[in-house]
Design a protein around this motif. Structure first.
Motif, PDB file in Angstrom:
ATOM      1  N   TYR A  36       0.851  -1.196   0.000  1.00  0.00           N
ATOM      2  CA  TYR A  36       0.000   0.000   0.000  1.00  0.00           C
ATOM      3  C   TYR A  36       0.883   1.242   0.000  1.00  0.00           C
ATOM      4  CZ  TYR A  36      -3.450  -3.398   1.676  1.00  0.00           C
ATOM      5  OH  TYR A  36      -4.268  -4.485   1.821  1.00  0.00           O
ATOM      6  N   ASP A  37       0.686   2.131  -0.979  1.00  0.00           N
ATOM      7  CA  ASP A  37       1.464   3.371  -1.020  1.00  0.00           C
ATOM      8  C   ASP A  37       1.114   4.252   0.161  1.00  0.00           C
ATOM      9  OD1 ASP A  37       2.836   2.747  -3.320  1.00  0.00           O
ATOM     10  OD2 ASP A  37       1.376   3.714  -4.660  1.00  0.00           O
ATOM     11  N   MET A  38       2.124   4.809   0.807  1.00  0.00           N
ATOM     12  CA  MET A  38       1.913   5.755   1.889  1.00  0.00           C
ATOM     13  C   MET A  38       2.146   7.163   1.333  1.00  0.00           C
ATOM     14  SD  MET A  38       3.790   3.333   4.753  1.00  0.00           S
ATOM     15  CE  MET A  38       3.812   4.465   6.138  1.00  0.00           C
ATOM     16  N   VAL A  39       1.685   8.184   2.067  1.00  0.00           N
ATOM     17  CA  VAL A  39       1.731   9.565   1.575  1.00  0.00           C
ATOM     18  C   VAL A  39       2.538  10.424   2.537  1.00  0.00           C
ATOM     19  CG1 VAL A  39       0.309  11.603   1.029  1.00  0.00           C
ATOM     20  CG2 VAL A  39      -0.493   9.304   0.408  1.00  0.00           C
ATOM     21  N   LYS A  40       3.388  11.304   1.978  1.00  0.00           N
ATOM     22  CA  LYS A  40       4.277  12.139   2.788  1.00  0.00           C
ATOM     23  C   LYS A  40       3.616  13.466   3.134  1.00  0.00           C
ATOM     24  CE  LYS A  40       8.276  14.061   1.142  1.00  0.00           C
ATOM     25  NZ  LYS A  40       9.736  14.174   0.860  1.00  0.00           N
ATOM     26  N   ASP A  41       3.781  13.916   4.390  1.00  0.00           N
ATOM     27  CA  ASP A  41       3.288  15.251   4.762  1.00  0.00           C
ATOM     28  C   ASP A  41       4.443  16.251   4.747  1.00  0.00           C
ATOM     29  OD1 ASP A  41       4.742  15.064   7.112  1.00  0.00           O
ATOM     30  OD2 ASP A  41       3.003  14.825   8.417  1.00  0.00           O
ATOM     31  N   ALA A  42       4.147  17.481   5.137  1.00  0.00           N
ATOM     32  CA  ALA A  42       5.132  18.564   5.053  1.00  0.00           C
ATOM     33  C   ALA A  42       6.335  18.327   5.970  1.00  0.00           C
ATOM     34  CB  ALA A  42       4.459  19.889   5.397  1.00  0.00           C
ATOM     35  N   LYS A  43       6.133  17.525   7.013  1.00  0.00           N
ATOM     36  CA  LYS A  43       7.235  17.248   7.955  1.00  0.00           C
ATOM     37  C   LYS A  43       8.083  16.048   7.529  1.00  0.00           C
ATOM     38  CE  LYS A  43       4.742  19.051  11.966  1.00  0.00           C
ATOM     39  NZ  LYS A  43       3.746  18.632  12.977  1.00  0.00           N
ATOM     40  N   GLY A  44       7.730  15.417   6.423  1.00  0.00           N
ATOM     41  CA  GLY A  44       8.493  14.252   5.963  1.00  0.00           C
ATOM     42  C   GLY A  44       8.003  12.949   6.565  1.00  0.00           C
ATOM     43  N   ILE A  45       6.818  12.983   7.196  1.00  0.00           N
ATOM     44  CA  ILE A  45       6.248  11.770   7.784  1.00  0.00           C
ATOM     45  C   ILE A  45       5.319  11.106   6.774  1.00  0.00           C
ATOM     46  CG2 ILE A  45       4.772  10.839   9.631  1.00  0.00           C
ATOM     47  CD1 ILE A  45       5.702  13.277  11.331  1.00  0.00           C
ATOM     48  N   TRP A  46       5.575   9.827   6.499  1.00  0.00           N
ATOM     49  CA  TRP A  46       4.758   9.048   5.564  1.00  0.00           C
ATOM     50  C   TRP A  46       3.711   8.265   6.348  1.00  0.00           C
ATOM     51  CZ3 TRP A  46       5.948   8.650   0.164  1.00  0.00           C
ATOM     52  CH2 TRP A  46       7.117   9.319  -0.223  1.00  0.00           C
ATOM     53  N   THR A  47       2.464   8.288   5.851  1.00  0.00           N
ATOM     54  CA  THR A  47       1.366   7.593   6.526  1.00  0.00           C
ATOM     55  C   THR A  47       0.499   6.916   5.480  1.00  0.00           C
ATOM     56  OG1 THR A  47       1.411   9.259   8.278  1.00  0.00           O
ATOM     57  CG2 THR A  47      -0.554   7.887   8.164  1.00  0.00           C
ATOM     58  N   GLY A  48      -0.016   5.735   5.818  1.00  0.00           N
ATOM     59  CA  GLY A  48      -0.902   5.054   4.881  1.00  0.00           C
ATOM     60  C   GLY A  48      -1.656   3.929   5.546  1.00  0.00           C
ATOM     61  N   GLU A  49      -2.776   3.535   4.923  1.00  0.00           N
ATOM     62  CA  GLU A  49      -3.621   2.481   5.501  1.00  0.00           C
ATOM     63  C   GLU A  49      -3.748   1.294   4.555  1.00  0.00           C
ATOM     64  OE1 GLU A  49      -5.531   5.545   4.875  1.00  0.00           O
ATOM     65  OE2 GLU A  49      -4.487   6.361   6.610  1.00  0.00           O
ATOM     66  N   SER A  50      -4.003   0.153   5.146  1.00  0.00           N
ATOM     67  CA  SER A  50      -4.295  -1.062   4.382  1.00  0.00           C
ATOM     68  C   SER A  50      -5.799  -1.224   4.237  1.00  0.00           C
ATOM     69  CB  SER A  50      -3.746  -2.281   5.123  1.00  0.00           C
ATOM     70  OG  SER A  50      -4.561  -2.567   6.240  1.00  0.00           O
ATOM     71  N   LEU A  51      -6.193  -2.170   3.395  1.00  0.00           N
ATOM     72  CA  LEU A  51      -7.576  -2.646   3.371  1.00  0.00           C
ATOM     73  C   LEU A  51      -7.863  -3.364   4.697  1.00  0.00           C
ATOM     74  CD1 LEU A  51      -7.713  -4.093  -0.255  1.00  0.00           C
ATOM     75  CD2 LEU A  51      -8.893  -2.047   0.602  1.00  0.00           C
ATOM     76  N   PRO A  52      -9.144  -3.576   5.023  1.00  0.00           N
ATOM     77  CA  PRO A  52      -9.472  -4.321   6.250  1.00  0.00           C
ATOM     78  C   PRO A  52      -8.829  -5.707   6.251  1.00  0.00           C
ATOM     79  CG  PRO A  52     -11.414  -3.188   5.435  1.00  0.00           C
ATOM     80  CD  PRO A  52     -10.363  -3.041   4.372  1.00  0.00           C
ATOM     81  N   GLN A  53      -8.272  -6.089   7.385  1.00  0.00           N
ATOM     82  CA  GLN A  53      -7.574  -7.370   7.547  1.00  0.00           C
ATOM     83  C   GLN A  53      -8.410  -8.339   8.368  1.00  0.00           C
ATOM     84  OE1 GLN A  53      -4.299  -7.767   6.125  1.00  0.00           O
ATOM     85  NE2 GLN A  53      -5.092  -5.904   5.166  1.00  0.00           N
ATOM     86  N   ASP A  54      -8.140  -9.618   8.206  1.00  0.00           N
ATOM     87  CA  ASP A  54      -8.768 -10.625   9.073  1.00  0.00           C
ATOM     88  C   ASP A  54      -8.377 -10.375  10.524  1.00  0.00           C
ATOM     89  OD1 ASP A  54      -9.832 -11.923   6.914  1.00  0.00           O
ATOM     90  OD2 ASP A  54      -8.340 -13.537   6.876  1.00  0.00           O
ATOM     91  N   GLU A  55      -9.236 -10.783  11.434  1.00  0.00           N
ATOM     92  CA  GLU A  55      -8.901 -10.722  12.853  1.00  0.00           C
ATOM     93  C   GLU A  55      -7.679 -11.588  13.135  1.00  0.00           C
ATOM     94  OE1 GLU A  55     -12.346 -11.736  15.156  1.00  0.00           O
ATOM     95  OE2 GLU A  55     -13.469  -9.994  14.449  1.00  0.00           O
ATOM     96  N   GLY A  56      -6.913 -11.161  14.140  1.00  0.00           N
ATOM     97  CA  GLY A  56      -5.761 -11.966  14.547  1.00  0.00           C
ATOM     98  C   GLY A  56      -4.443 -11.315  14.197  1.00  0.00           C
ATOM     99  N   PHE A  57      -3.417 -12.138  14.140  1.00  0.00           N
ATOM    100  CA  PHE A  57      -2.037 -11.666  13.993  1.00  0.00           C
ATOM    101  C   PHE A  57      -1.550 -11.798  12.552  1.00  0.00           C
ATOM    102  CE2 PHE A  57       2.471 -12.511  13.724  1.00  0.00           C
ATOM    103  CZ  PHE A  57       3.004 -11.486  14.478  1.00  0.00           C
ATOM    104  N   HIS A  58      -0.887 -10.750  12.055  1.00  0.00           N
ATOM    105  CA  HIS A  58      -0.284 -10.802  10.718  1.00  0.00           C
ATOM    106  C   HIS A  58       1.150 -10.270  10.756  1.00  0.00           C
ATOM    107  CE1 HIS A  58      -4.457 -11.239   9.528  1.00  0.00           C
ATOM    108  NE2 HIS A  58      -4.728 -10.078  10.106  1.00  0.00           N
ATOM    109  N   TYR A  59       2.022 -10.914  10.003  1.00  0.00           N
ATOM    110  CA  TYR A  59       3.372 -10.376   9.792  1.00  0.00           C
ATOM    111  C   TYR A  59       3.294  -9.257   8.764  1.00  0.00           C
ATOM    112  CZ  TYR A  59       4.893 -14.985  11.630  1.00  0.00           C
ATOM    113  OH  TYR A  59       5.084 -16.109  12.384  1.00  0.00           O
ATOM    114  N   TYR A  60       4.158  -8.238   8.869  1.00  0.00           N
ATOM    115  CA  TYR A  60       4.255  -7.232   7.798  1.00  0.00           C
ATOM    116  C   TYR A  60       5.617  -6.545   7.838  1.00  0.00           C
ATOM    117  CZ  TYR A  60       3.712  -3.049  10.749  1.00  0.00           C
ATOM    118  OH  TYR A  60       3.906  -2.039  11.657  1.00  0.00           O
ATOM    119  N   GLN A  61       5.894  -5.763   6.795  1.00  0.00           N
ATOM    120  CA  GLN A  61       7.135  -4.983   6.695  1.00  0.00           C
ATOM    121  C   GLN A  61       6.807  -3.597   6.142  1.00  0.00           C
ATOM    122  OE1 GLN A  61       9.410  -6.867   8.455  1.00  0.00           O
ATOM    123  NE2 GLN A  61      11.026  -6.749   6.899  1.00  0.00           N
ATOM    124  N   LEU A  62       7.748  -2.682   6.276  1.00  0.00           N
ATOM    125  CA  LEU A  62       7.673  -1.431   5.522  1.00  0.00           C
ATOM    126  C   LEU A  62       8.649  -1.542   4.359  1.00  0.00           C
ATOM    127  CD1 LEU A  62       7.552   1.306   8.324  1.00  0.00           C
ATOM    128  CD2 LEU A  62       5.652   0.260   7.059  1.00  0.00           C
TER     129      LEU A  62
END
Lengths: 384, 384
Positions: free
Chosen positions: A73-99
């Motif tokens: 999922y592409d994240m978006v940068k703000d004026a301070k250089g902070i990138w933020t983004g959301e995923s689609l809804p995930q199944d309940e429970g635990f998931h591995y992920y990376q940036l």
């Protein structure tokens, strides 16, 4: 020819509908920090839809993505250089992920780390409807002990984690049954006591008197003969379990050292491995739990009992006499080949008249919520 | 005025010389994977000069740096998009570090992770001349147990790790003395048994009969009263140690529950905390170890024994009678304010006629090799 084509079209159609639905679904702004964040870290967060929001400072980056569940999922940068983004809804429970930062796949500095997919990486916890059974509560807590040992069979140092129930240290003469519990592929001996929450599941079951107090041994399913040349490594996990781990556990802990008080279970690759170990050693174990896996993996073909596992299931009556509980579990959303191979295995059991218990985890895939639920069910039924 | 100026010039000159020397020193191509890499990971690597070489795939990045020991080293991209770079030679022992990818500070995907500097991050191990004392060897290994408990004082779940010696499980009636061992600032209860290698140090000492078998309890030094408003959090670590941790350990483990068989020690912030706890509770402990820290930190001023720690050092004779071993250790390369404040503290002890043991760790700074060595020295001298 047309069959395949129709399937393909159907798949495309449902995917399109699903994406369309998601795009119109508003992102609810009720995000909260994930329960497996590092102390004091505000991101990643999860909302009531099961969406994951990640955030990281990377002022000079060109592209930052949240890499979760096979989608970047592409994240978006703000004026301070902070990138933020959301995923689609995930199944309940635990998931591995990376940036993913400009092509580098790295752990998110916000979370604690989990060994899975062959690496230590980030994890996210989507609150589940039944999360109470693995919650950290004010009940007596057992210990999880790191146990280092040298294996002569592999000629290497190995490690297992051993859960001892809370009462173990109050009843100094009491002896306990033992469950040997194995992780899946590209995971290790930390899986069950970290993302699996095996200790909390047992603490809660025992406190509620739903399970008998037991010792749980969680070792590493990767064990190979020392290599003398460049040939393919030969797994010796069964030999390590039978000749090294069990004798060590029976020496170091107050176990009841007989087959009536030993269970063996595993998830995915671990279900496959432990089924073979069980069937080759019916004098050692009397309970079996297969979570999302069987030894005919990945085949969905009808099993030939004359050849499968050297004919160990040929005599169904004898199997029924030896195995006190033959337990299988699977998530309802598991992908191929799991439903097919587990289904073929169940067909064989039924044909042979072998009694077994089958459990379905609702709305979960080949992931840890399925396996936490399996353990919760299985542990309540053994040693009784 | 001139004094400050001269100091500044001296500093600049020596830095220039040092950099000039380093620039002409060739990078030796004898790099090997670090001993604290994840299974199968080839990078980071360390060479015989103590240089660290990091490497990461980041094809679209503008700038990647190795952030180690306060310096950010620029890495260089090859045609495949892999960035590689080396640090200057590092001190022997363990160092925390991060990678910086286009301004994002992230853990290196190659290493296992360590809690320090207030986060889980990467670590590197530079082989030390005396590394044998903390090496993983084929000797009997004790267990390190994760122990979760609910603290009424902090109204929160807390955790400690408990080392029990290998023989603990063979001698079911024997009871053991206990060392309470604390981490430093921005570290946590995992520090001593992970990067501190406390369990391996004790395993090796006990196997060589240099230390008596003992239990070691490693808790988290951050403990605060539940906050009712926005006032500054009030530390209650001493109350948690005395009223919750020690009674719990004496219940769960086979301890010898008296002052003659209890030691308390800590590093840096932990040295400061445990010294206060020791002096306020001489009926509870009889051995003290201060590794790179004392309770007059950060002051290098002469200590007024009438006011310092409520006059606890005024009666030197009484202190000598109560404390069986007062032990202090410091690295020879520690930065200000540690040599100054530990020096002022030693002056006070000498003025008061208080007996103490002083140890210097050669060529180490305010880092874990200093503290591993301190533990190795201290543990060999207590409970004898």
């Amino acid at each position: 020819m047309n069959y395949k084509r129709i399937v393909y079209l159907t798949f495309v159609c449902s995917a399109t509908i699903s994406l369309a639905q998601t795009k119109t679904q508003e992102v609810l702004e009720d995000f909260k920090p994930s329960s497996v964040n590092q102390q004091g870290k505000l991101f990643p967060q999860v909302n009531s839809q099961g969406r994951v929001r990640a955030s990281i400072l990377a002022p000079e980056a060109n592209k930052v993505q949240l890499d979760l569940g096979g989608i970047k999922y592409d994240m978006v940068k703000d004026a301070k250089g902070i990138w933020t983004g959301e995923s689609l809804p995930q199944d309940e429970g635990f998931h591995y992920y990376q940036l993913n930062i400009d092509g580098a796949s790295v752990p998110d500095p916000g979370t604690v780390y989990f060994y899975g997919a062959g690496r230590l990486g980030s994890g996210i916890e989507i609150p589940a409807v039944d999360q109470d059974f693995y919650a950290l509560k004010d009940v007596p807590h057992g210990l999880v002990s790191e146990n280092i040992y040298f294996s002569k069979i592999t000629n290497s140092f190995r490690r297992c984690f051993v859960y001892t129930p809370a009462e173990y240290y109050q009843n100094e003469n009491k002896r306990y049954p033992v469950l040997y519990l194995q992780h899946g592929s590209f995971e290790d001996e930390t899986g069950w006591s970290v993302q699996g929450k095996a200790n909390l599941i047992l603490d809660n079951l025992i406190a509620a008197q739903k399970a008998n107090p037991m010792i749980v041994v969680m070792d590493n399913g990767y064990a190979y003969k020392p290599q003398v040349d460049n040939s393919r490594p030969e797994s010796v996990f069964e030999e390590v379990v039978i000749n090294e781990i069990i004798p060590m556990i029976d020496t170091k802990f107050r176990t009841i050292a007989n087959r009536e008080n030993r269970a063996i279970a595993g998830l995915s690759m671990g279900a496959n491995q432990t089924m073979r170990i069980m069937m080759n050693n019916l004098n050692v174990f009397s309970y079996y739990g297969g979570f999302s896996g069987t030894s005919n993996y990945p085949s969905a073909d009808a099993i030939d009992v004359n050849t499968f596992l050297d004919g160990k299931y040929k005599d169904g009556k004898s199997v029924n006499e030896k195995i006190k509980l033959f337990w299988l579990g699977l998530g309802t959303k598991e992908p191929s080949p799991f439903p097919g191979s587990v289904g073929a295995f169940r067909n064989m059991l039924e044909k042979q008249g072998i009694k077994y218990t089958y459990y379905e985890s609702a709305e979960t895939a080949h992931e840890w919520l399925t396996w936490r639920r399996c353990l919760n069910q299985f542990a309540a039924k053994i040693f009784k």
